[in-house]
Motif scaffolding. Structure first.
Motif, PDB file in Angstrom:
ATOM      1  N   GLU A  28       1.343  -1.395  -0.339  1.00 15.70           N
ATOM      2  CA  GLU A  28       0.549  -0.066   0.072  1.00 15.70           C
ATOM      3  C   GLU A  28       0.710   1.567   0.403  1.00 15.70           C
ATOM      4  O   GLU A  28       1.806   1.265   0.719  1.00 15.70           O
ATOM      5  CB  GLU A  28      -1.055  -0.376   1.305  1.00 15.70           C
ATOM      6  N   LYS A  29       0.331   2.702  -0.295  1.00 16.49           N
ATOM      7  CA  LYS A  29       0.582   3.487  -0.602  1.00 16.49           C
ATOM      8  C   LYS A  29       2.104   3.667  -1.563  1.00 16.49           C
ATOM      9  O   LYS A  29       3.283   4.208  -0.708  1.00 16.49           O
ATOM     10  CB  LYS A  29       0.917   4.535   0.586  1.00 16.49           C
ATOM     11  N   GLY A  79     -12.270  -1.265  -6.027  1.00 22.57           N
ATOM     12  CA  GLY A  79     -11.129  -0.323  -5.893  1.00 22.57           C
ATOM     13  C   GLY A  79     -10.161  -0.507  -6.424  1.00 22.57           C
ATOM     14  O   GLY A  79      -8.975   0.487  -6.545  1.00 22.57           O
ATOM     15  N   LEU A 161      -8.476   8.682 -12.388  1.00 22.56           N
ATOM     16  CA  LEU A 161      -8.897   8.408 -10.598  1.00 22.56           C
ATOM     17  C   LEU A 161     -10.782   9.079 -10.188  1.00 22.56           C
ATOM     18  O   LEU A 161     -10.597   9.060  -9.050  1.00 22.56           O
ATOM     19  CB  LEU A 161      -8.052   9.896 -10.991  1.00 22.56           C
ATOM     20  N   ASN A 164     -12.779   7.194  -7.563  1.00 17.67           N
ATOM     21  CA  ASN A 164     -11.795   6.910  -6.597  1.00 17.67           C
ATOM     22  C   ASN A 164     -11.228   5.828  -6.185  1.00 17.67           C
ATOM     23  O   ASN A 164     -11.228   4.642  -4.845  1.00 17.67           O
ATOM     24  CB  ASN A 164     -13.012   7.502  -5.711  1.00 17.67           C
ATOM     25  N   ILE A 166      -8.742   2.862  -5.169  1.00 14.51           N
ATOM     26  CA  ILE A 166      -7.561   2.655  -4.194  1.00 14.51           C
ATOM     27  C   ILE A 166      -6.621   2.366  -4.011  1.00 14.51           C
ATOM     28  O   ILE A 166      -5.391   2.290  -4.261  1.00 14.51           O
ATOM     29  CB  ILE A 166      -8.177   1.272  -3.286  1.00 14.51           C
ATOM     30  N   LEU A 167      -6.643   1.736  -5.669  1.00 13.47           N
ATOM     31  CA  LEU A 167      -5.241   1.237  -6.533  1.00 13.47           C
ATOM     32  C   LEU A 167      -5.507   1.345  -8.020  1.00 13.47           C
ATOM     33  O   LEU A 167      -6.606   1.313  -8.474  1.00 13.47           O
ATOM     34  CB  LEU A 167      -4.767   0.109  -6.389  1.00 13.47           C
ATOM     35  N   LEU A 168      -4.392   2.818  -8.178  1.00 12.71           N
ATOM     36  CA  LEU A 168      -4.611   3.121  -9.577  1.00 12.71           C
ATOM     37  C   LEU A 168      -3.561   2.586 -10.221  1.00 12.71           C
ATOM     38  O   LEU A 168      -2.318   2.727 -10.118  1.00 12.71           O
ATOM     39  CB  LEU A 168      -4.720   4.589  -9.498  1.00 12.71           C
ATOM     40  N   ILE A 192      -0.418  12.195  -7.028  1.00  9.08           N
ATOM     41  CA  ILE A 192      -1.681  11.104  -6.766  1.00  9.08           C
ATOM     42  C   ILE A 192      -0.748  10.104  -5.803  1.00  9.08           C
ATOM     43  O   ILE A 192      -1.594   9.578  -5.072  1.00  9.08           O
ATOM     44  CB  ILE A 192      -1.944  10.421  -7.913  1.00  9.08           C
ATOM     45  N   ASN A 195      -1.212   9.491  -1.924  1.00  6.98           N
ATOM     46  CA  ASN A 195      -2.819   9.056  -1.394  1.00  6.98           C
ATOM     47  C   ASN A 195      -3.312   8.031  -1.901  1.00  6.98           C
ATOM     48  O   ASN A 195      -3.994   6.999  -0.629  1.00  6.98           O
ATOM     49  CB  ASN A 195      -3.441  10.134  -1.229  1.00  6.98           C
ATOM     50  N   ARG A 196      -2.501   7.163  -3.206  1.00  3.30           N
ATOM     51  CA  ARG A 196      -3.341   6.048  -3.443  1.00  3.30           C
ATOM     52  C   ARG A 196      -1.895   5.149  -3.657  1.00  3.30           C
ATOM     53  O   ARG A 196      -0.370   5.687  -4.206  1.00  3.30           O
ATOM     54  CB  ARG A 196      -3.864   6.107  -5.240  1.00  3.30           C
ATOM     55  N   THR A 197      -1.928   4.158  -3.889  1.00  2.00           N
ATOM     56  CA  THR A 197      -1.401   2.659  -4.592  1.00  2.00           C
ATOM     57  C   THR A 197      -1.131   2.728  -5.958  1.00  2.00           C
ATOM     58  O   THR A 197      -2.471   2.813  -6.303  1.00  2.00           O
ATOM     59  CB  THR A 197      -1.438   1.736  -4.232  1.00  2.00           C
TER      60      THR A 197
END
Length: 251
Positions: A28-29, A79, A161, A164, A166-168, A192, A195-197
């Protein structure tokens, strides 16, 4: 627990084994990049993770849930968001409308035909936030098909994006961009990632090495090396398969 994990993931197209026994762990992140020479299986792997393809073998775990059999839109609901190597914008809609449609897709009630889009205050607010974050405010009212190519690539990321995620997942976000637009995209990706993975496929090696926390190197559908940018750059297998003779902007 990793945010996303695959176990012995594989995909065959007839006799062709495009992805073979891939064990991927994404924390994550982080910005986790996937690189490799042309035909290595990068896009096929992306298509497996995002739900475009169903695996021939193996499993995909996202936030502790087995999502292997989930379809593309179902993975978006849990997500996962994705941009594409070729832009997926609606050219006849405005920049704002493209983003707003993506934001609306998050909830069933948002598509109630008896409600005006302007009454969907949360959607409108989210659209405004994305326009500002991606620096597209100045183009909000223009048709997406008429804006410069570099900005279209930015819009494509903005659309992903707006769901919303969680994983982009970003598939070559700087493809075809000028050096100036590429630098702008790098800055946006870094922002980006606060705040996101992010999972990234990218052919600009300088970009990959500069922003990645971890890199997985694919060759003939298999991961041959994995680690920090410094580790991967020094790996002899990587140098032979990819970086050694192709330390350029080839994919």
């Amino acid at each position: 627990m990793p945010l996303l994990q695959t176990n012995m993931l594989g995909k065959s197209f007839g006799a062709l084994r495009a992805v073979e026994n891939v064990n991927l762990t994404v924390k994550e992140k982080t910005i986790h990049s996937i690189i490799g020479p042309n035909g290595a299986g990068k896009t096929t792997l992306f298509n497996l993770l995002s739900g475009v393809y169903i695996p021939t073998s193996g499993i995909i775990i996202f936030r502790g849930q087995d999502i292997t059999s989930l379809k593309l839109f179902e993975r978006s609901k849990v997500g996962l968001g994705r941009s594409y190597q070729i832009t997926s914008i609606f050219p006849e809609l405005t920049v704002r409308e493209n983003i707003r449609l993506a934001a609306q897709s998050k909830g069933k009630r948002n598509f109630n035909i008896l409600r005006k889009a302007s009454n969907l205050k949360e959607v409108e607010k989210e659209t405004d936030n994305i326009l500002q974050e991606m620096k597209l405010n100045d183009l909000a009212k223009q048709k997406a098909g008429t804006i410069p190519y570099g900005r279209q690539r930015t819009l494509d990321v903005a659309i992903a994006l707006a769901t919303n995620p969680i994983l982009l997942m970003l598939d070559e976000p700087t493809s075809g961009m000028t050096p100036e637009d590429t630098h702008k995209m790098i800055d946006l990706i870094k922002k980006i990632a606060e705040n996101r993975t992010i999972i990234l496929i990218e052919h600009h090696m300088n970009l990959v090495m500069a922003i990645s926390d971890k890199i997985s190197v694919l060759h003939y559908g298999k991961i041959i090396s994995e680690g920090t940018p410094e580790f991967v750059q020094k790996d002899e297998q990587v140098q032979k398969a990819y970086l050694g003779g192709a330390n350029s902007n080839k994919d």
